[in-house]
Design a protein around this motif. Structure first.
Motif, short mmCIF file in Angstrom:
data_model
loop_
_atom_site.label_atom_id
_atom_site.label_comp_id
_atom_site.label_asym_id
_atom_site.label_seq_id
_atom_site.Cartn_x
_atom_site.Cartn_y
_atom_site.Cartn_z
N MET A 1 0.84 -1.20 0.00
CA MET A 1 0.00 0.00 0.00
C MET A 1 0.88 1.26 0.00
N LEU A 2 1.91 1.26 0.85
CA LEU A 2 2.78 2.44 0.95
C LEU A 2 3.63 2.60 -0.31
N ALA A 3 4.14 1.49 -0.82
CA ALA A 3 4.98 1.57 -2.03
C ALA A 3 4.15 2.10 -3.19
N SER A 4 2.88 1.69 -3.25
CA SER A 4 2.04 2.18 -4.36
C SER A 4 1.76 3.67 -4.20
N SER B 1 7.69 10.01 0.97
CA SER B 1 7.88 9.23 2.20
C SER B 1 7.57 10.09 3.42
N LEU B 2 7.93 11.38 3.34
CA LEU B 2 7.60 12.28 4.46
C LEU B 2 6.08 12.40 4.57
N GLY B 3 5.40 12.37 3.42
CA GLY B 3 3.93 12.38 3.42
C GLY B 3 3.38 11.16 4.14
N LEU B 4 4.05 10.02 3.95
CA LEU B 4 3.62 8.79 4.63
C LEU B 4 3.77 8.94 6.14
N ILE B 5 4.86 9.63 6.53
CA ILE B 5 5.07 9.87 7.96
C ILE B 5 3.95 10.74 8.52
N VAL B 6 3.60 11.80 7.77
CA VAL B 6 2.51 12.68 8.22
C VAL B 6 1.23 11.86 8.39
N ALA B 7 0.96 10.99 7.41
CA ALA B 7 -0.25 10.16 7.50
C ALA B 7 -0.20 9.21 8.69
N SER B 8 1.03 8.82 9.08
CA SER B 8 1.16 7.89 10.20
C SER B 8 0.88 8.54 11.54
N VAL B 9 1.21 9.82 11.65
CA VAL B 9 1.10 10.45 12.98
C VAL B 9 -0.14 11.32 13.13
N THR B 10 -1.03 11.31 12.14
CA THR B 10 -2.27 12.08 12.27
C THR B 10 -3.46 11.14 12.20
N ASN B 11 -4.53 11.54 12.89
CA ASN B 11 -5.71 10.67 12.95
C ASN B 11 -6.80 11.09 11.97
N THR B 12 -6.86 12.39 11.68
CA THR B 12 -7.96 12.86 10.83
C THR B 12 -7.41 13.73 9.70
N ALA B 13 -8.25 13.91 8.68
CA ALA B 13 -7.85 14.74 7.54
C ALA B 13 -7.57 16.18 8.00
N ALA C 1 14.46 6.15 3.04
CA ALA C 1 14.48 4.77 3.54
C ALA C 1 13.95 4.72 4.97
N ILE C 2 14.42 5.66 5.80
CA ILE C 2 13.96 5.66 7.20
C ILE C 2 12.46 5.96 7.25
N ALA C 3 12.05 6.99 6.48
CA ALA C 3 10.63 7.39 6.51
C ALA C 3 9.74 6.23 6.07
N PHE C 4 10.18 5.50 5.04
CA PHE C 4 9.37 4.38 4.54
C PHE C 4 9.27 3.28 5.61
N ALA C 5 10.44 2.95 6.19
CA ALA C 5 10.45 1.89 7.21
C ALA C 5 9.59 2.28 8.41
N VAL C 6 9.72 3.54 8.83
CA VAL C 6 8.96 4.00 10.00
C VAL C 6 7.46 4.01 9.69
N SER C 7 7.11 4.51 8.50
CA SER C 7 5.68 4.59 8.19
C SER C 7 5.08 3.19 8.03
N GLN C 8 5.89 2.24 7.59
CA GLN C 8 5.41 0.86 7.51
C GLN C 8 5.15 0.31 8.92
N GLN C 9 6.05 0.70 9.82
CA GLN C 9 5.93 0.29 11.22
C GLN C 9 4.69 0.89 11.86
N LEU C 10 4.41 2.14 11.52
CA LEU C 10 3.32 2.87 12.17
C LEU C 10 2.00 2.78 11.41
N PHE C 11 1.99 2.06 10.29
CA PHE C 11 0.82 2.04 9.43
C PHE C 11 -0.41 1.54 10.17
N ARG C 12 -1.52 2.26 10.00
CA ARG C 12 -2.77 1.86 10.65
C ARG C 12 -3.86 1.69 9.59
#
Lengths: 306, 321
Positions: free
Chosen positions: B93-96, B144-156, B228-239
């Protein structure tokens, strides 16, 4: 002895201080339509989402197709299909795209044109998801749940919020699946859905299975009693009606009196006499054979939709 | 891998059917292009590469915005949980997300480049290989930074606020809109810790000084490590689930994505060349543009610089001493 395709033993789950499941146990045989029947908040969705692998249980044992949903990963997902209670697709995805995309995720999958035809979505194949009606969305969800020819199908409140006409359409589809001997676990709070579709039912209340068996067996619990629903011109005390001949119990809700009687003719005669004596009149009267609703009422003292 | 590609294709189609996406990913960057190259260069061909670097940087940095919003909206609407039932992992999902973002941003970059060359008469293409690598790594990093933002926020709504803050910082503190040498010293020091700065300065170098990828290896390496870090972290935090909230540790995990830039910033502060090369590229642009713009532009580092190309309303009092 056949091994059940779904086996649940002493399942527990809490959300903070709320205990959603308090030791749920049941098993489902292959080719069976099994229903979890209960009011909202009874723990049906928690149970089914644990079985789908969406939530981890706090305790208990779960096996679906011989696999643990929590640890079997994609091997487990290949075997199941599901219509979730609260889910959606992107507004701008086309019906055919959604079906083809989900089909591509599975090693074993059906031909999507056949599914579109079967679920009456051929004309809508190029429509956006946002353009579909509630019934069409639910038919698409059902089609998507079957795209991998699952061994077990989970249907979580598949007709909730749909109008009666659409609900009947969905019933017809589920009945077809039943004739194909598809294993289905269905959750519902509609009595008629459970009675019409399910081979066996577990009645769930406050995180526990309170009754378990075929709809016919369960209704045997209320055997010998008939349900009498009546409305009166003026209210009468429940105790007075409970004292009528043959009446096993009586409850009043919003002006509707619900009685169970072991001798209906005598109850009706004594009711009419009592009302005459009180100068009261019948505003409505209905006599029905016992249903799963009566079983629930007998076991919990509440109605399913309370 | 196959699932990622399927998801990438579908998500690209969804994006192209979304008018807001088309506006912000195509129209908006082109508005920036015409504004920067049309208005600020005022026909000075030598200033075009400098301004193009800013426009490309803004286009690339915009990646994180739509991506994070889409992912959070998918989660909020219960769309992600439908995918969770299928044999699709968080990685796919994140890679796409990143791949579709990359493939959708590339055409805009290509159009900007072509317009700069043919409509605004940019003299040379710059180091195209260097540009390609930088654009690719830049899009992947900011996505990837966008993925991090999506990981740490709950709502749009929360996502919108975080995006706004980040976008403002990227826009004004990195040299993307106001040239780095024109910014106050403390902002320049702060900029050394931001990924955006290395993207902007890297693009300036490949477009103006025509340096190759090797010359900007520090910038490329930091972008790659950050991605690389952002991708790995966002994969870890993916909800997947709308009701699952951000764990307390998530913000610390998310912050780890900027570690390469913290290290690079510390090194740059002591030994680095980014500020000096940014000034050199800026000055060379200013000096080449000077004969045509004399008397018209006021913004420049005061020292020995002649009148320069720059937004006419900028205030020279901000110039570094």
């Amino acid at each position: 002895m056949t091994v059940p395709i779904i086996d649940v033993h002493n399942l527990t789950k809490s959300y903070g201080a709320v205990q959603a499941l308090r030791g749920v146990s049941f098993s489902v045989d292959e080719g069976e339509v099994f229903g979890l029947l209960g009011p909202n908040g009874a723990g049906k969705t928690s149970t089914v989402e644990i079985l789908e692998g969406l939530r981890p249980p706090d305790g208990g044992l779960v096996s679906v197709c011989g696999l643990d949903p929590q640890t079997s990963g994609n091997a487990f997902k290949q075997e199941i299909g599901a219509v979730l209670q609260s889910t959606a697709l992107p507004d701008k995805i086309r019906v055919n795209e959604a079906l083809t995309m989900f089909a591509s995720f599975y090693t074993r999958h059906r031909e999507t044109d056949g599914l579109l035809k079967r679920f009456g979505l051929e004309e809508k194949r190029n429509a956006f998801y946002s353009q579909l009606s509630g019934g069409q969305k639910q038919r698409l969800a059902l089609a998507m749940s079957l795209v991998n020819e699952p061994r077990v199908l989970f249907l979580d409140e598949p007709t909730a919020g749909l109008d009666p006409q659409v609900r009947r359409e969905i019933y017809d589809i589920i009945e077809e699946l039943k004739h194909e001997k598809k294993t289905i676990l269905l959750t519902t709070h509609y009595i008629e859905e459970a009675e019409r579709l399910c081979d066996r039912v577990a009645i769930v209340d406050q995180g526990r299975v309170i009754a378990y068996g075929t709809p016919r067996d369960l209704k045997q619990r209320a055997a010998g009693t008939s349900r009498i629903e009546l409305r009166l011109a003026r209210p009468e005390p429940e105790e007075a009606l409970r004292g009528l001949e043959g009446v096993a119990d009586c409850r009043a809700t919003d002006g509707l009196y619900l009685m169970h009687s072991t001798r209906v003719p005598q109850t009706i005669v004594s009711l009419v006499k009592y009302l005459e004596a009180q100068g009261n009149e019948l505003a409505g009267l209905e006599i029905a054979a016992p249903s799963l609703e009566d079983v629930f009422l007998e076991l919990t003292g509440r109605r399913l939709r309370d | 891998m196959r699932h990622s590609w399927t998801l990438t294709k579908v998500r690209m189609r969804l994006a192209l059917r979304n008018r807001a996406f088309l506006f912000f990913s195509l129209v908006f960057p082109l508005v920036f292009l015409f504004l920067f190259l049309g208005l600020f260069t005022r026909g000075n061909v030598s200033a075009v590469p400098y301004m193009l670097a800013s426009v490309l940087a803004l286009t690339i940095m915009g990646s994180f915005w739509g991506l994070s919003m889409q992912l959070v909206t998918f989660r909020e609407q219960g769309i992600l949980r439908r995918f969770r039932i299928a044999p699709v992992g968080a990685g796919a999902m994140l890679a796409s997300s990143i791949a579709s973002n990359y493939l959708l941003t590339l055409p805009t970059v290509f159009i900007e480049f072509t317009l700069a060359r043919h409509l605004f008469h940019m003299r040379e293409w710059g180091n195209l290989w260097g540009v390609f690598i930088l654009v690719t790594l830049g899009i992947i990093t900011f996505a990837s930074l966008g993925l991090i933002v999506a990981s740490v926020t709950n709502t749009a709504q929360e996502t919108q606020v975080i995006n706004q803050l980040l976008w403002s910082a990227f826009l004004f503190l990195s040299g993307a809109t106001l040239p780095l040498p024109m910014l106050p010293g403390w902002i320049q020091s702060f900029a050394l810790f931001m990924p955006a700065t290395y993207l902007v300065v890297g693009l300036e170098r490949v477009l103006i000084a025509h340096v190759g990828a090797y010359a900007i290896r520090a910038e490329l390496l930091s972008l790659a490590v950050c991605a690389a870090i952002a991708f790995a972290v966002s994969q870890q935090l993916f909800r997947w689930e709308p009701e699952s909230k951000v764990p307390r540790s998530a913000k610390l995990w998310a912050a780890s994505a900027i570690i390469p830039f913290v290290l690079l910033g510390i090194w740059e502060t002591s030994y680095g060349h980014v500020r000096s090369t940014a000034t050199t590229d800026f000055m060379s642009t200013v000096q080449q543009a000077a004969p045509r713009t004399r008397g018209r532009l006021r913004m420049m580092p005061e020292s020995d610089a002649p009148p320069s190309t720059a937004p006419p309303d900028a205030d020279s009092s901000d110039a570094p001493k």
